[in-house]
Design a protein around this motif. Structure first.
Motif, PDB file in Angstrom:
ATOM      1  N   THR A  16       0.847  -1.195   0.000  1.00  0.00           N
ATOM      2  CA  THR A  16       0.000   0.000   0.000  1.00  0.00           C
ATOM      3  C   THR A  16       0.877   1.239   0.000  1.00  0.00           C
ATOM      4  O   THR A  16       1.702   1.427   0.899  1.00  0.00           O
ATOM      5  CB  THR A  16      -0.937   0.030   1.214  1.00  0.00           C
ATOM      6  OG1 THR A  16      -1.786  -1.136   1.174  1.00  0.00           O
ATOM      7  CG2 THR A  16      -1.805   1.277   1.205  1.00  0.00           C
ATOM      8  N   VAL A  17       0.710   2.065  -1.023  1.00  0.00           N
ATOM      9  CA  VAL A  17       1.429   3.334  -1.158  1.00  0.00           C
ATOM     10  C   VAL A  17       0.432   4.439  -0.840  1.00  0.00           C
ATOM     11  O   VAL A  17      -0.583   4.584  -1.533  1.00  0.00           O
ATOM     12  CB  VAL A  17       1.984   3.514  -2.583  1.00  0.00           C
ATOM     13  CG1 VAL A  17       2.701   4.845  -2.717  1.00  0.00           C
ATOM     14  CG2 VAL A  17       2.908   2.353  -2.955  1.00  0.00           C
ATOM     15  N   THR A  18       0.699   5.209   0.211  1.00  0.00           N
ATOM     16  CA  THR A  18      -0.254   6.221   0.676  1.00  0.00           C
ATOM     17  C   THR A  18       0.313   7.620   0.501  1.00  0.00           C
ATOM     18  O   THR A  18       1.387   7.943   1.029  1.00  0.00           O
ATOM     19  CB  THR A  18      -0.607   5.995   2.157  1.00  0.00           C
ATOM     20  OG1 THR A  18      -1.113   4.657   2.325  1.00  0.00           O
ATOM     21  CG2 THR A  18      -1.667   6.984   2.624  1.00  0.00           C
ATOM     22  N   LEU A  19      -0.397   8.460  -0.246  1.00  0.00           N
ATOM     23  CA  LEU A  19      -0.019   9.869  -0.366  1.00  0.00           C
ATOM     24  C   LEU A  19      -0.176  10.505   0.994  1.00  0.00           C
ATOM     25  O   LEU A  19      -1.231  10.381   1.632  1.00  0.00           O
ATOM     26  CB  LEU A  19      -0.910  10.577  -1.393  1.00  0.00           C
ATOM     27  CG  LEU A  19      -1.087   9.906  -2.762  1.00  0.00           C
ATOM     28  CD1 LEU A  19      -1.987  10.765  -3.653  1.00  0.00           C
ATOM     29  CD2 LEU A  19       0.249   9.655  -3.427  1.00  0.00           C
ATOM     30  N   ASN A  20       0.848  11.217   1.453  1.00  0.00           N
ATOM     31  CA  ASN A  20       0.833  11.696   2.835  1.00  0.00           C
ATOM     32  C   ASN A  20       1.186  13.180   2.929  1.00  0.00           C
ATOM     33  O   ASN A  20       2.118  13.571   3.616  1.00  0.00           O
ATOM     34  CB  ASN A  20       1.802  10.854   3.676  1.00  0.00           C
ATOM     35  CG  ASN A  20       1.619  11.088   5.166  1.00  0.00           C
ATOM     36  OD1 ASN A  20       0.502  11.335   5.617  1.00  0.00           O
ATOM     37  ND2 ASN A  20       2.701  11.008   5.920  1.00  0.00           N
ATOM     38  N   ARG A  21       0.391  13.992   2.239  1.00  0.00           N
ATOM     39  CA  ARG A  21       0.476  15.452   2.382  1.00  0.00           C
ATOM     40  C   ARG A  21      -0.938  15.987   2.631  1.00  0.00           C
ATOM     41  O   ARG A  21      -1.454  16.824   1.877  1.00  0.00           O
ATOM     42  CB  ARG A  21       1.087  16.104   1.144  1.00  0.00           C
ATOM     43  CG  ARG A  21       2.475  15.610   0.763  1.00  0.00           C
ATOM     44  CD  ARG A  21       3.057  16.429  -0.381  1.00  0.00           C
ATOM     45  NE  ARG A  21       3.502  17.734   0.082  1.00  0.00           N
ATOM     46  CZ  ARG A  21       3.400  18.870  -0.631  1.00  0.00           C
ATOM     47  NH1 ARG A  21       2.827  18.856  -1.829  1.00  0.00           N
ATOM     48  NH2 ARG A  21       3.846  20.014  -0.133  1.00  0.00           N
ATOM     49  N   PRO A  22      -1.598  15.511   3.673  1.00  0.00           N
ATOM     50  CA  PRO A  22      -3.011  15.862   3.864  1.00  0.00           C
ATOM     51  C   PRO A  22      -3.239  17.347   4.080  1.00  0.00           C
ATOM     52  O   PRO A  22      -4.331  17.851   3.789  1.00  0.00           O
ATOM     53  CB  PRO A  22      -3.404  15.052   5.104  1.00  0.00           C
ATOM     54  CG  PRO A  22      -2.115  14.789   5.820  1.00  0.00           C
ATOM     55  CD  PRO A  22      -1.097  14.629   4.746  1.00  0.00           C
ATOM     56  N   ASP A  23      -2.231  18.052   4.573  1.00  0.00           N
ATOM     57  CA  ASP A  23      -2.389  19.489   4.826  1.00  0.00           C
ATOM     58  C   ASP A  23      -2.571  20.294   3.545  1.00  0.00           C
ATOM     59  O   ASP A  23      -3.117  21.403   3.573  1.00  0.00           O
ATOM     60  CB  ASP A  23      -1.186  20.031   5.614  1.00  0.00           C
ATOM     61  CG  ASP A  23       0.135  19.689   4.953  1.00  0.00           C
ATOM     62  OD1 ASP A  23       0.275  18.560   4.468  1.00  0.00           O
ATOM     63  OD2 ASP A  23       1.036  20.555   4.947  1.00  0.00           O
ATOM     64  N   VAL A  24      -2.128  19.740   2.404  1.00  0.00           N
ATOM     65  CA  VAL A  24      -2.330  20.401   1.108  1.00  0.00           C
ATOM     66  C   VAL A  24      -3.169  19.517   0.187  1.00  0.00           C
ATOM     67  O   VAL A  24      -3.029  19.546  -1.028  1.00  0.00           O
ATOM     68  CB  VAL A  24      -0.989  20.791   0.448  1.00  0.00           C
ATOM     69  CG1 VAL A  24      -0.314  21.909   1.213  1.00  0.00           C
ATOM     70  CG2 VAL A  24      -0.065  19.578   0.312  1.00  0.00           C
ATOM     71  N   ALA A  55      -3.310   4.781  -2.101  1.00  0.00           N
ATOM     72  CA  ALA A  55      -4.263   5.386  -1.164  1.00  0.00           C
ATOM     73  C   ALA A  55      -3.816   6.812  -0.821  1.00  0.00           C
ATOM     74  O   ALA A  55      -2.821   7.316  -1.343  1.00  0.00           O
ATOM     75  CB  ALA A  55      -4.362   4.531   0.097  1.00  0.00           C
ATOM     76  N   ALA A  56      -4.558   7.457   0.067  1.00  0.00           N
ATOM     77  CA  ALA A  56      -4.226   8.820   0.471  1.00  0.00           C
ATOM     78  C   ALA A  56      -4.714   9.070   1.885  1.00  0.00           C
ATOM     79  O   ALA A  56      -5.761   8.565   2.286  1.00  0.00           O
ATOM     80  CB  ALA A  56      -4.857   9.833  -0.484  1.00  0.00           C
ATOM     81  N   ASN A  57      -3.949   9.849   2.630  1.00  0.00           N
ATOM     82  CA  ASN A  57      -4.359  10.275   3.963  1.00  0.00           C
ATOM     83  C   ASN A  57      -5.136  11.586   3.881  1.00  0.00           C
ATOM     84  O   ASN A  57      -4.940  12.387   2.956  1.00  0.00           O
ATOM     85  CB  ASN A  57      -3.138  10.464   4.871  1.00  0.00           C
ATOM     86  CG  ASN A  57      -2.602   9.141   5.390  1.00  0.00           C
ATOM     87  OD1 ASN A  57      -3.353   8.179   5.536  1.00  0.00           O
ATOM     88  ND2 ASN A  57      -1.310   9.073   5.664  1.00  0.00           N
ATOM     89  N   GLY A  58      -6.009  11.804   4.846  1.00  0.00           N
ATOM     90  CA  GLY A  58      -6.763  13.051   4.889  1.00  0.00           C
ATOM     91  C   GLY A  58      -8.113  12.948   4.209  1.00  0.00           C
ATOM     92  O   GLY A  58      -8.598  11.861   3.914  1.00  0.00           O
ATOM     93  N   LYS A  59      -8.715  14.093   3.931  1.00  0.00           N
ATOM     94  CA  LYS A  59     -10.070  14.124   3.381  1.00  0.00           C
ATOM     95  C   LYS A  59     -10.103  14.023   1.862  1.00  0.00           C
ATOM     96  O   LYS A  59     -11.109  13.593   1.290  1.00  0.00           O
ATOM     97  CB  LYS A  59     -10.774  15.413   3.820  1.00  0.00           C
ATOM     98  CG  LYS A  59     -11.006  15.501   5.319  1.00  0.00           C
ATOM     99  CD  LYS A  59     -11.736  16.786   5.685  1.00  0.00           C
ATOM    100  CE  LYS A  59     -11.992  16.857   7.189  1.00  0.00           C
ATOM    101  NZ  LYS A  59     -12.713  18.104   7.572  1.00  0.00           N
ATOM    102  N   ALA A  60      -9.021  14.426   1.200  1.00  0.00           N
ATOM    103  CA  ALA A  60      -8.972  14.402  -0.263  1.00  0.00           C
ATOM    104  C   ALA A  60      -8.015  13.322  -0.730  1.00  0.00           C
ATOM    105  O   ALA A  60      -7.073  12.962  -0.027  1.00  0.00           O
ATOM    106  CB  ALA A  60      -8.523  15.757  -0.791  1.00  0.00           C
ATOM    107  N   PHE A  61      -8.260  12.818  -1.942  1.00  0.00           N
ATOM    108  CA  PHE A  61      -7.305  11.881  -2.530  1.00  0.00           C
ATOM    109  C   PHE A  61      -6.108  12.647  -3.081  1.00  0.00           C
ATOM    110  O   PHE A  61      -4.982  12.430  -2.661  1.00  0.00           O
ATOM    111  CB  PHE A  61      -7.976  11.061  -3.628  1.00  0.00           C
ATOM    112  CG  PHE A  61      -7.035  10.082  -4.279  1.00  0.00           C
ATOM    113  CD1 PHE A  61      -6.696   8.901  -3.638  1.00  0.00           C
ATOM    114  CD2 PHE A  61      -6.466  10.351  -5.516  1.00  0.00           C
ATOM    115  CE1 PHE A  61      -5.809   7.996  -4.217  1.00  0.00           C
ATOM    116  CE2 PHE A  61      -5.589   9.455  -6.109  1.00  0.00           C
ATOM    117  CZ  PHE A  61      -5.254   8.283  -5.455  1.00  0.00           C
TER     118      PHE A  61
END
Length: 261
Positions: A16-24, A55-61
């Protein structure tokens, strides 16, 4: 390996590769582009990985390009802009060309370059509340680098509309157009992704890789004698291969194939 903009985790044969810049809103910059390219290149070479989840962290992909990165690009020369665009193109290609099937776990909105990311994946599972937008024309730009993937995923006619209008559209529309494979509730998202990943891992790994390549090679080709000969040669090679022989034998002998042990 530690990443600045990503989290990478392994569970059995699933990466699982998760995008991890949820602040932007997981907008990508030079660092994320380089890291996505690097991790998918590495995963492509790993025999112990049979399926990949993006995948992605936070509210947006993914909201597309990072604003600060775009500000820097405004001062680039033509050569610098071309080189920068090629880095993005190579990132998308690393996902699309990855020999392992890639499932996009879309937890929220995907805009602009984020649409490119999910379009480069093989299977897209999205929450019903997700929204999608090819917003480049609003900024006087065009979605050129992502276009080869988006047009394949969205279809030519829908791409004509949404490239030019930059309209936002909902998950139900994305599902109807074929961009989204499964539209589910937020509560169902992880279970649906896991079920699909496990299904992929239960199949012959060489066959799954060959199936992905088959679609990429055959889609859009003219149905002629050369294509018919090509497909016949492919199935002949598969039948004669070790995995094909094992799969047929295990079926006839009513036992579990070796790749599931």
């Amino acid at each position: 390996m530690q990443y600045e903009t990503l989290n990478v985790a392994y569970a059995g044969q699933i990466a699982t590769v998760t995008l991890n810049r949820p602040d932007v809103r997981n907008a990508f910059n030079e660092a994320m582009i380089a890291e996505i390219t690097s991790v998918f290149t590495a995963l492509n070479a790993r025999d112990d990985v049979r399926a990949v989840v993006l995948a992605a962290n936070g509210k947006a992909f993914c909201a597309g390009a990072d604003l600060n990165w775009m500000k820097k690009m405004a001062g680039y020369s033509d050569d610098e802009n071309r080189a920068d665009a090629m880095l993005l193109a190579n990132m998308l290609s690393s996902i699309y060309r990855c020999s392992k099937p890639v499932i996009a776990r879309v937890n929220g909105d995907a805009y602009a370059g984020g649409m490119g990311l999910i379009s480069a994946c093989d299977i897209v599972v999205a929450v019903e509340s997700a929204r999608f937008c090819l917003s480049e024309a609003r900024l006087g730009l065009i979605p050129a680098t992502i276009a080869p993937y988006v047009i394949r995923a969205l279809g030519e006619q829908a791409s004509r509309r949404y490239f030019a209008t930059a309209e936002q559209f909902d998950c139900a529309t994305a599902f109807r157009l074929g961009l989204v494979s499964e539209a589910v509730s937020a509560e169902q998202l992880d279970a649906t992704v896991q079920q699909i990943a496990e299904t992929l891992c239960a199949n012959g790994p060489q066959a799954v890789r060959a199936c992905k390549q088959l679609v990429q090679d055959i889609a859009g080709r003219e149905l002629n004698a050369a294509l018919i000969e090509d497909t016949a040669a492919r199935i002949a090679r598969t039948r004669a291969g070790t995995e094909g022989r094992e799969g047929v034998a295990s079926f006839l002998e009513k036992r579990t194939p070796s790749w599931r042990n």
